[in-house]
Scaffold this active site. Sequence first.
Site, PDB file in Angstrom:
ATOM      1  N   HIS A 358       2.959 -13.341 -15.529  1.00 12.33           N
ATOM      2  CA  HIS A 358       2.388 -12.816 -14.283  1.00 12.33           C
ATOM      3  C   HIS A 358       0.986 -13.294 -13.985  1.00 12.33           C
ATOM      4  O   HIS A 358       0.408 -12.890 -12.974  1.00 12.33           O
ATOM      5  CB  HIS A 358       2.356 -11.286 -14.329  1.00 12.33           C
ATOM      6  CG  HIS A 358       3.678 -10.658 -14.052  1.00 12.33           C
ATOM      7  ND1 HIS A 358       4.102 -10.375 -12.780  1.00 12.33           N
ATOM      8  CD2 HIS A 358       4.679 -10.280 -14.872  1.00 12.33           C
ATOM      9  CE1 HIS A 358       5.308  -9.829 -12.836  1.00 12.33           C
ATOM     10  NE2 HIS A 358       5.683  -9.763 -14.107  1.00 12.33           N
ATOM     11  N   LYS A 546      -5.529  -3.797  -2.020  1.00 13.57           N
ATOM     12  CA  LYS A 546      -5.031  -4.323  -3.297  1.00 13.57           C
ATOM     13  C   LYS A 546      -6.009  -3.875  -4.367  1.00 13.57           C
ATOM     14  O   LYS A 546      -7.076  -3.359  -4.051  1.00 13.57           O
ATOM     15  CB  LYS A 546      -4.925  -5.849  -3.253  1.00 13.57           C
ATOM     16  CG  LYS A 546      -6.184  -6.531  -2.686  1.00 13.57           C
ATOM     17  CD  LYS A 546      -6.044  -8.039  -2.611  1.00 13.57           C
ATOM     18  CE  LYS A 546      -5.209  -8.551  -1.475  1.00 13.57           C
ATOM     19  NZ  LYS A 546      -3.951  -9.139  -1.905  1.00 13.57           N
ATOM     20  N   ARG A 547      -5.664  -4.048  -5.634  1.00 13.92           N
ATOM     21  CA  ARG A 547      -6.631  -3.717  -6.673  1.00 13.92           C
ATOM     22  C   ARG A 547      -7.929  -4.497  -6.468  1.00 13.92           C
ATOM     23  O   ARG A 547      -7.918  -5.606  -5.946  1.00 13.92           O
ATOM     24  CB  ARG A 547      -6.045  -4.033  -8.061  1.00 13.92           C
ATOM     25  CG  ARG A 547      -5.078  -2.989  -8.549  1.00 13.92           C
ATOM     26  CD  ARG A 547      -5.702  -1.601  -8.603  1.00 13.92           C
ATOM     27  NE  ARG A 547      -6.711  -1.511  -9.646  1.00 13.92           N
ATOM     28  CZ  ARG A 547      -6.473  -1.139 -10.900  1.00 13.92           C
ATOM     29  NH1 ARG A 547      -5.266  -0.778 -11.263  1.00 13.92           N
ATOM     30  NH2 ARG A 547      -7.442  -1.104 -11.782  1.00 13.92           N
ATOM     31  N   LYS A 552      -9.707 -11.582  -6.343  1.00 11.68           N
ATOM     32  CA  LYS A 552      -9.121 -11.228  -5.043  1.00 11.68           C
ATOM     33  C   LYS A 552     -10.152 -11.285  -3.914  1.00 11.68           C
ATOM     34  O   LYS A 552      -9.816 -11.279  -2.746  1.00 11.68           O
ATOM     35  CB  LYS A 552      -8.474  -9.843  -5.118  1.00 11.68           C
ATOM     36  CG  LYS A 552      -7.222  -9.810  -6.010  1.00 11.68           C
ATOM     37  CD  LYS A 552      -6.674  -8.390  -6.122  1.00 11.68           C
ATOM     38  CE  LYS A 552      -5.472  -8.269  -7.032  1.00 11.68           C
ATOM     39  NZ  LYS A 552      -4.206  -8.743  -6.416  1.00 11.68           N
ATOM     40  N   THR A 654       2.330  -9.530  -3.723  1.00 14.24           N
ATOM     41  CA  THR A 654       3.480  -8.963  -3.010  1.00 14.24           C
ATOM     42  C   THR A 654       3.001  -8.191  -1.794  1.00 14.24           C
ATOM     43  O   THR A 654       3.752  -7.996  -0.844  1.00 14.24           O
ATOM     44  CB  THR A 654       4.292  -8.017  -3.911  1.00 14.24           C
ATOM     45  OG1 THR A 654       3.402  -7.089  -4.543  1.00 14.24           O
ATOM     46  CG2 THR A 654       5.072  -8.785  -4.952  1.00 14.24           C
ATOM     47  N   LYS A 658       4.566  -7.576   2.211  1.00 15.13           N
ATOM     48  CA  LYS A 658       4.718  -6.297   2.923  1.00 15.13           C
ATOM     49  C   LYS A 658       4.058  -6.367   4.294  1.00 15.13           C
ATOM     50  O   LYS A 658       4.594  -5.855   5.279  1.00 15.13           O
ATOM     51  CB  LYS A 658       4.117  -5.157   2.098  1.00 15.13           C
ATOM     52  CG  LYS A 658       4.742  -4.994   0.710  1.00 15.13           C
ATOM     53  CD  LYS A 658       3.892  -4.067  -0.169  1.00 15.13           C
ATOM     54  CE  LYS A 658       4.249  -4.198  -1.642  1.00 15.13           C
ATOM     55  NZ  LYS A 658       3.232  -3.588  -2.525  1.00 15.13           N
TER      56      LYS A 658
HETATM   57  C1  LIG Z   1       2.171  -4.057  -3.181  1.00 14.06           C
HETATM   58  C2  LIG Z   1       1.163  -3.212  -3.826  1.00 14.06           C
HETATM   59  C3  LIG Z   1       0.202  -3.787  -4.670  1.00 14.06           C
HETATM   60  C4  LIG Z   1       0.114  -5.278  -4.911  1.00 14.06           C
HETATM   61  O1  LIG Z   1      -0.706  -5.841  -3.886  1.00 14.06           O
HETATM   62  P1  LIG Z   1      -1.245  -7.340  -3.986  1.00 14.06           P
HETATM   63  O2  LIG Z   1      -1.900  -7.549  -2.654  1.00 14.06           O
HETATM   64  O3  LIG Z   1      -0.062  -8.226  -4.161  1.00 14.06           O
HETATM   65  O4  LIG Z   1      -2.200  -7.380  -5.103  1.00 14.06           O
HETATM   66  C5  LIG Z   1      -0.724  -2.963  -5.270  1.00 14.06           C
HETATM   67  N1  LIG Z   1      -0.722  -1.637  -5.054  1.00 14.06           N
HETATM   68  C6  LIG Z   1       0.163  -1.048  -4.237  1.00 14.06           C
HETATM   69  C7  LIG Z   1       0.099   0.433  -4.021  1.00 14.06           C
HETATM   70  C8  LIG Z   1       1.136  -1.811  -3.599  1.00 14.06           C
HETATM   71  O5  LIG Z   1       2.035  -1.216  -2.799  1.00 14.06           O
END
Ligand SMILES: *Cc1c(COP(=O)(O)O)cnc(C)c1O
Length: 817
Positions: A358, A546-547, A552, A654, A658
């Site tokens: 990952h 995101k985190r 990032k 991911t 979304k």
């Molecule tokens: C999809 C999702 C993530 C991952 O987000 P990235 O932008 O791919 O880092 C993290 N936290 C939550 C709550 C999510 O739904």
Amino acid sequence: MKKKFDKKKFIAEVKDNVKTLYRKNLDEATQEQIFQAVSYAAKDTIIDNWLETQEQYEKQNPKIVYYMSMEFLMGRALGNNLINLCEYDEVKEALEEIGLDLNVIEDQEPDAALGNGGLGRLAACFLDSLATLGYDSYGCGIRYRYGMFKQKIENGYQIEVPDNWLKNGNPFELRRPEYAKEVKFGGHVHVEYDPKTKENKFIQRDYQSVRAVPYDIPIIGYGNGIVNTLRVWDAEAVSDFQLDSFNKGDYMKAVEEQNLARNIVEVLYPADEHYAGKELRLKQQYFFVSASVQAAIAKFKSRGGDIRKFYEKATFQLNDTHPTVAVAELMRILIDEEGLGWDEAWEVTTKTCAYTNHTIMAEALEKWPIELFSRLLPRVYQIVEEINRRFVEEIKAKYPGNQEKIRKMAIIYDGQVKMAHLAIAAGYSVNGVAALHTEILKNQELKDFYEMMPEKFNNKTNGITQRRFLLHGNPLLAKWVTEHIGDEWVTDLSKISKLKLFADDKKAQQEFMNIKYQNKVRLAKYIKEHNGIDVDPRSIFDVQVKRLHEYKRQLLNILHVMHLYNTIKDHPEMKFYPRTFIFGAKAAAGYRRAKQTIKLINTVADVINNDASIGGKLKVVFIEDYRVSNAEMIFAAADVSEQISTASKEASGTGNMKFMLNGAPTLGTMDGANVEIVQEVGEENAFIFGLSSDEVINYEKNGGYCPMDYFNNDQDIRRVLMQLINGEYSGNDSEMFRDLYNSLLNTQCSDKADTYFILADFKSYAEAQKKVEEAYRDEARWAKMAMLNVACSGKFTSDRTIQEYVDEIWKLDKVTL
Ligand SMILES: *Cc1c(COP(=O)(O)O)cnc(C)c1O
């Protein structure tokens, strides 16, 4: 098979549940109590389907995938379960009849936050797809008492509050003590010669043990009656202060085992993309892996299989290196308990285990000190040593006299056990999670392994489930899509491409943008309630959730916001399309720079949001406690998807998918799955900027780059950086953001400054942002672009990802009821 929804019966059950659970009538019950009552009513149907599914599995005896993961970021269950049972609308209507609002009831449920971020959410999406596609599967994990901490923002700073998510009980879980397993730690290995078999037997002695008790959580397939299982393990003491052990003088041992059991499932480690080396973490890994492997073998034997053919009926997918100890645990059981020879056991193991990588971030690669590993898992360590010895022999045979290869590839080296090397040596498959990521693994990070065993390497681009992130999270858009192209997209997202037909249709464009507007109103209301900030739903909602991590680059985003603010202040007459910058991110509790970035965002927000002179052209919002439940609402309301990681660092992402599914074009770098998103939607329907991954990797190989050049030669950059240390935002505290400033600049050019290339990408990011504004001004163009993002998102369903895992790695049998 699917029974028709019986409204009367459902209402009666809800009332009945309130009575038996709380000794109350419906009108006296709290919304939380009603949530429990409704959930138990739904569980009734689920249990019937669960029994039937498991009965069919027993009959058909299909191959099972055990998806082993330290994290499952499930979010809320009730709404999603009703959606997948195809009873959501019926239940909503039934509840309305008795004066209840399903949305309010859903809001009572705490998120099951048994994960940090993307890796855990991926596991959750995979379970949804596995059940929907009809594959026998188990999620295997830990039932943490405290999941991810709750984030509070106080005075702009992140405060971590324990998340006691099980406080009121989890109505959907089922405790299964009859399947409990014993897991042993520590002690030493006693070798005994068995004259009958003429072989040594290895017996662990003086160990501490805990009882692993499974809790099963139903995973409901969409509209197919299938219910699979997420099995999370709880720990209990084996000897509950039994008098006899007390008498035997084992009092201390009993206390120690109690403590071990209590500690082992207490917390989820909240570090994302970072390896902490904590002893308890290794205990957690072995705890759930050992219990899961034991359970898998017990199931296999109960179905009458020959253990030498275990791999024909079971496969273990290791979600990152965290469960890699499964390799050695399977070997141990096969050899010590099932009586197989080394070679036989190795054949079974290497046909059973597969590994998903990952990350390429060096600090995330797990390695354990030999001392710790061998003390905690003495027998398992012996096995790892033997695996390593044989693997090193293989390396020597392939590359005679090449010490360098051994240094780079050995499983045990320099006093450490390297979990990724173990996973690759023993796995029959090694996959990356996006095309670019897999290429970087093959050509850079894992080059030596790829050259030695190219056949193991493959790519499986991540995906997300459209059932949660469109059907449940964005009901208005879901309904509109179904009205235009039918509902096949729910189980076959490739069908969503039919929306392309409407991309130029004026009426469709207006309807589409109107739905986005309504979703923005919904989010604006949430922001007003939670932040007290008024945001204009007509402004551009520019979102980065995101985190929080340096790679990032939330810092790039907020520095650019500071730059925009400077520009607006300098040129009040300039036309500027109103923007709302929305952030949401948890930082690991010990990650200082990440927490400082949160403080910076909130500090900048305070100044900008309270400056009447800019006429509300700019707003900045930090949404507290980003998690799956508020994420669903945020994606639905986003206009712009910020995916701005340093190229090469984000394995896939991911969140990007979304946003796309909900009609937000990507503003991003050519990193992770962004590359494939652009491939699908076309470069003209995304806003791409920044260094390429090759450029970043080249800089890194040549000792970094010189951020000072950018500081010296670009006055916009110089100005925002100076504002970090001149007290502009911090009420004259010039030290508050000094560390952030220092992280970006260094008086000498060195690879220690701005390791994430923020200054290098600043200009092209600002230019891409200008193009976003330009595009948004043209309503028809934007509507078309947004709609095409939805229409081209078909590839990014986790159904596609799972089907690829099934076809190319796991070879599972499809089951129908
Ligand atoms: C999809 C999702 C993530 C991952 O987000 P990235 O932008 O791919 O880092 C993290 N936290 C939550 C709550 C999510 O739904």
